[in-house]
Design a protein around this motif. Structure first.
Motif, PDB file in Angstrom:
ATOM      1  N   ARG A  11       0.820  -1.201   0.000  1.00 33.92           N
ATOM      2  CA  ARG A  11       0.000   0.000   0.000  1.00 33.92           C
ATOM      3  C   ARG A  11       0.862   1.263   0.000  1.00 33.92           C
ATOM      4  N   THR A  12       2.000   1.221   0.699  1.00 34.00           N
ATOM      5  CA  THR A  12       2.922   2.356   0.699  1.00 34.00           C
ATOM      6  C   THR A  12       3.480   2.599  -0.693  1.00 34.00           C
ATOM      7  N   MET A  13       3.852   1.522  -1.375  1.00 36.67           N
ATOM      8  CA  MET A  13       4.364   1.654  -2.739  1.00 36.67           C
ATOM      9  C   MET A  13       3.308   2.233  -3.672  1.00 36.67           C
ATOM     10  N   LYS A  14       2.055   1.832  -3.430  1.00 37.77           N
ATOM     11  CA  LYS A  14       0.982   2.326  -4.269  1.00 37.77           C
ATOM     12  C   LYS A  14       0.706   3.807  -3.997  1.00 37.77           C
ATOM     13  N   ARG A  15       0.895   4.223  -2.759  1.00 39.60           N
ATOM     14  CA  ARG A  15       0.742   5.636  -2.427  1.00 39.60           C
ATOM     15  C   ARG A  15       1.804   6.473  -3.142  1.00 39.60           C
ATOM     16  N   ILE A  16       3.027   5.952  -3.161  1.00 42.06           N
ATOM     17  CA  ILE A  16       4.111   6.640  -3.859  1.00 42.06           C
ATOM     18  C   ILE A  16       3.782   6.751  -5.345  1.00 42.06           C
ATOM     19  N   LEU A  17       3.261   5.663  -5.896  1.00 40.25           N
ATOM     20  CA  LEU A  17       2.863   5.654  -7.307  1.00 40.25           C
ATOM     21  C   LEU A  17       1.748   6.661  -7.560  1.00 40.25           C
ATOM     22  N   LEU A  18       0.835   6.789  -6.595  1.00 33.67           N
ATOM     23  CA  LEU A  18      -0.258   7.750  -6.719  1.00 33.67           C
ATOM     24  C   LEU A  18       0.275   9.185  -6.742  1.00 33.67           C
ATOM     25  N   ILE A  19       1.240   9.471  -5.888  1.00 37.81           N
ATOM     26  CA  ILE A  19       1.823  10.816  -5.844  1.00 37.81           C
ATOM     27  C   ILE A  19       2.517  11.136  -7.162  1.00 37.81           C
ATOM     28  N   ILE A  20       3.287  10.175  -7.672  1.00 35.35           N
ATOM     29  CA  ILE A  20       3.996  10.383  -8.937  1.00 35.35           C
ATOM     30  C   ILE A  20       3.007  10.632 -10.077  1.00 35.35           C
ATOM     31  N   ASN A  21       1.945   9.810 -10.138  1.00 37.42           N
ATOM     32  CA  ASN A  21       0.951   9.970 -11.199  1.00 37.42           C
ATOM     33  C   ASN A  21       0.170  11.269 -11.061  1.00 37.42           C
ATOM     34  N   SER A  22      -0.053  11.705  -9.824  1.00 36.42           N
ATOM     35  CA  SER A  22      -0.750  12.969  -9.594  1.00 36.42           C
ATOM     36  C   SER A  22       0.080  14.141 -10.111  1.00 36.42           C
ATOM     37  N   ILE A  23       1.399  14.076  -9.904  1.00 36.91           N
ATOM     38  CA  ILE A  23       2.289  15.132 -10.401  1.00 36.91           C
ATOM     39  C   ILE A  23       2.306  15.145 -11.921  1.00 36.91           C
ATOM     40  N   ILE A  24       2.406  13.947 -12.518  1.00 29.50           N
ATOM     41  CA  ILE A  24       2.402  13.845 -13.985  1.00 29.50           C
ATOM     42  C   ILE A  24       1.083  14.367 -14.547  1.00 29.50           C
ATOM     43  N   LEU A  25      -0.026  14.021 -13.884  1.00 29.83           N
ATOM     44  CA  LEU A  25      -1.341  14.490 -14.302  1.00 29.83           C
ATOM     45  C   LEU A  25      -1.422  16.007 -14.233  1.00 29.83           C
ATOM     46  N   ALA A  26      -0.884  16.599 -13.165  1.00 27.40           N
ATOM     47  CA  ALA A  26      -0.920  18.060 -13.011  1.00 27.40           C
ATOM     48  C   ALA A  26      -0.136  18.752 -14.123  1.00 27.40           C
ATOM     49  N   ILE A  27       1.018  18.188 -14.500  1.00 26.30           N
ATOM     50  CA  ILE A  27       1.826  18.763 -15.580  1.00 26.30           C
ATOM     51  C   ILE A  27       1.046  18.765 -16.890  1.00 26.30           C
ATOM     52  N   GLY A  28       0.413  17.635 -17.195  1.00 29.65           N
ATOM     53  CA  GLY A  28      -0.354  17.544 -18.433  1.00 29.65           C
ATOM     54  C   GLY A  28      -1.604  18.394 -18.425  1.00 29.65           C
ATOM     55  N   ALA A  29      -2.316  18.397 -17.278  1.00 25.43           N
ATOM     56  CA  ALA A  29      -3.584  19.129 -17.188  1.00 25.43           C
ATOM     57  C   ALA A  29      -3.372  20.641 -17.249  1.00 25.43           C
ATOM     58  N   CYS A  30      -2.244  21.118 -16.724  1.00 24.55           N
ATOM     59  CA  CYS A  30      -1.960  22.565 -16.743  1.00 24.55           C
ATOM     60  C   CYS A  30      -1.228  22.974 -18.021  1.00 24.55           C
ATOM     61  N   GLY A  31      -0.246  22.180 -18.420  1.00 22.88           N
ATOM     62  CA  GLY A  31       0.563  22.544 -19.583  1.00 22.88           C
ATOM     63  C   GLY A  31      -0.134  22.330 -20.908  1.00 22.88           C
ATOM     64  N   GLY A  32      -0.966  21.264 -21.012  1.00 22.57           N
ATOM     65  CA  GLY A  32      -1.641  20.961 -22.271  1.00 22.57           C
ATOM     66  C   GLY A  32      -2.474  22.109 -22.813  1.00 22.57           C
ATOM     67  N   PRO A  33      -3.417  22.651 -22.028  1.00 22.48           N
ATOM     68  CA  PRO A  33      -4.240  23.761 -22.528  1.00 22.48           C
ATOM     69  C   PRO A  33      -3.431  25.008 -22.885  1.00 22.48           C
ATOM     70  N   LEU A  34      -2.371  25.280 -22.126  1.00 19.43           N
ATOM     71  CA  LEU A  34      -1.559  26.468 -22.393  1.00 19.43           C
ATOM     72  C   LEU A  34      -0.809  26.345 -23.714  1.00 19.43           C
TER      73      LEU A  34
END
Length: 362
Positions: A11-34
């Motif tokens: 579960r700890t490893m999955k939490r780390i994976l969630l944080i990484i994916n959340s950061i990647i998602l934020a980059i795409g969600a903010c940078g894509g429209p711009l």
């Protein structure tokens, strides 16, 4: 207990994976429209091309897939497992399901690109924030998503935020654009939000219903197939609309020069793929509703960046909409915090742990 430690480690490893994916998602969600708006502001006009770019970066998924395979091969050699790891994990039913979702993604890309071509980034982002309401509704019926008073309040506030923007959007029309084009852009962007709100729970439903173990390597394969099908769908639209012939001419007339034009296209494809990868990863680690929350969370950041880089107006109605959106985010995360704290203080049977692997709960 040894099993409890293994469960906690996983579960700890999955939490780390969630944080990484959340950061990647934020980059795409903010940078894509711009980046996409930059294309349209400085001379770009091909809607099908911009739709194509949103998934055309899928070949980069081959790199993490290759790394995943190498890791699995080394693990196989070290542990001596009987079953040799396969290069491709995806079975045919999952391939068909991913292809179907890919077609819907392609259609959604077109609706969104049309809206971005007609609306300012800040306006588009706030409309897209309404996808959370659609995600919540579809998730309730499709994957039996459970709601709390906090999550319901968050959905209500985010929907209200988009409603405030819709009622006061006429003064935000870009110069030289007709009222009809602006309204059409607004409507299609709202449809794009609704369709994407359907796509997220649909992906989660595929994860749950498909008769195959879903690992993160499988998630990468799903994204590869979905993006491939969506790209082919948009490429057909480009061919019908003669976009391939128009690209060299459009590059020569681009405001920042021909070389920059192609750089913008490549960077746009890569950033959009980041967002797509992060979205699927968050659904895998948590839920489609949480992915929707993260997408909506990118709205305030995109708003600020659009005002900074594109000098877009930020009138009172956008301020009210932004405050409501932030209020909704805070409500949701506070509810998740209270939920996690309550569960932490209660003993959880091992059978329940096996049935509920969400990393949002300790």
């Amino acid at each position: 207990m040894p099993e409890s430690r293994e469960e906690e480690k996983a579960r700890t490893m999955k939490r780390i994976l969630l944080i990484i994916n959340s950061i990647i998602l934020a980059i795409g969600a903010c940078g894509g429209p711009l980046i996409l708006r930059l294309y349209f502001i400085h001379g770009g006009s091909r809607v099908w091309l911009s739709s194509f770019l949103q998934t055309a970066g899928f070949p980069i998924i081959a790199f993490p897939l290759a790394i995943s395979y190498i890791i699995r091969r080394r693990s196989f050699s070290a542990t001596g497992d009987r079953q040799k790891p396969k290069i491709i994990n995806m079975k045919f039913p999952l391939f068909l399901a991913s292809s179907f979702v890919g077609l819907i993604v392609g259609a959604d890309d077109y609706l969104y690109s049309y809206g971005v071509a007609r609306l300012p980034v800040s306006t588009t982002s706030l409309i897209i924030a309404s996808q959370l309401a659609f995600t919540a509704i579809f998730a309730f019926f499709m994957v039996k998503q459970k709601f709390t008073a906090f999550s319901i309040n968050a959905v209500f506030l985010l929907t209200l935020a988009s409603g405030v923007l819709a009622m006061h959007s006429s003064g935000d029309r870009p110069a030289g654009e007709s009222s009809k084009e602006y309204v059409m852009g607004f409507i299609l962007t709202l449809l794009a939000a609704a369709l994407y709100g359907f796509i997220l729970p649909l992906i989660e439903l595929v994860y749950k219903k498909i008769k195959q173990e879903i690992t993160f390597a499988t998630v990468l394969e799903i994204q590869f197939v979905m993006s491939l099908i969506a790209t082919v769908f948009c490429a057909i639209g480009m061919a019908i609309d003669n976009d391939f012939k128009a690209i060299p001419r459009e590059a020569r007339n681009f405001g920042f020069g021909e070389t920059t034009y192609y750089v913008v296209l490549v960077v746009s494809a890569i950033i959009w793929q980041f967002g797509f990868l992060g979205s699927l990863g968050v659904i895998y680690c948590a839920s489609s509703l949480f992915s929707g929350i993260m997408l909506a969370l990118s709205v305030p950041i995109t708003e600020v960046l659009a005002v900074i880089f594109y000098k877009e107006s930020f009138k009172a109605e956008k301020g009210v909409s932004l405050v409501l959106a932030v209020w909704g985010f805070v409500s949701y995360f506070y509810g998740e915090y209270k939920k996690a704290k309550k569960i932490k203080n209660e003993p959880i049977p091992e059978t329940e742990l096996a049935q509920n692997p969400s990393v949002l709960e300790p």
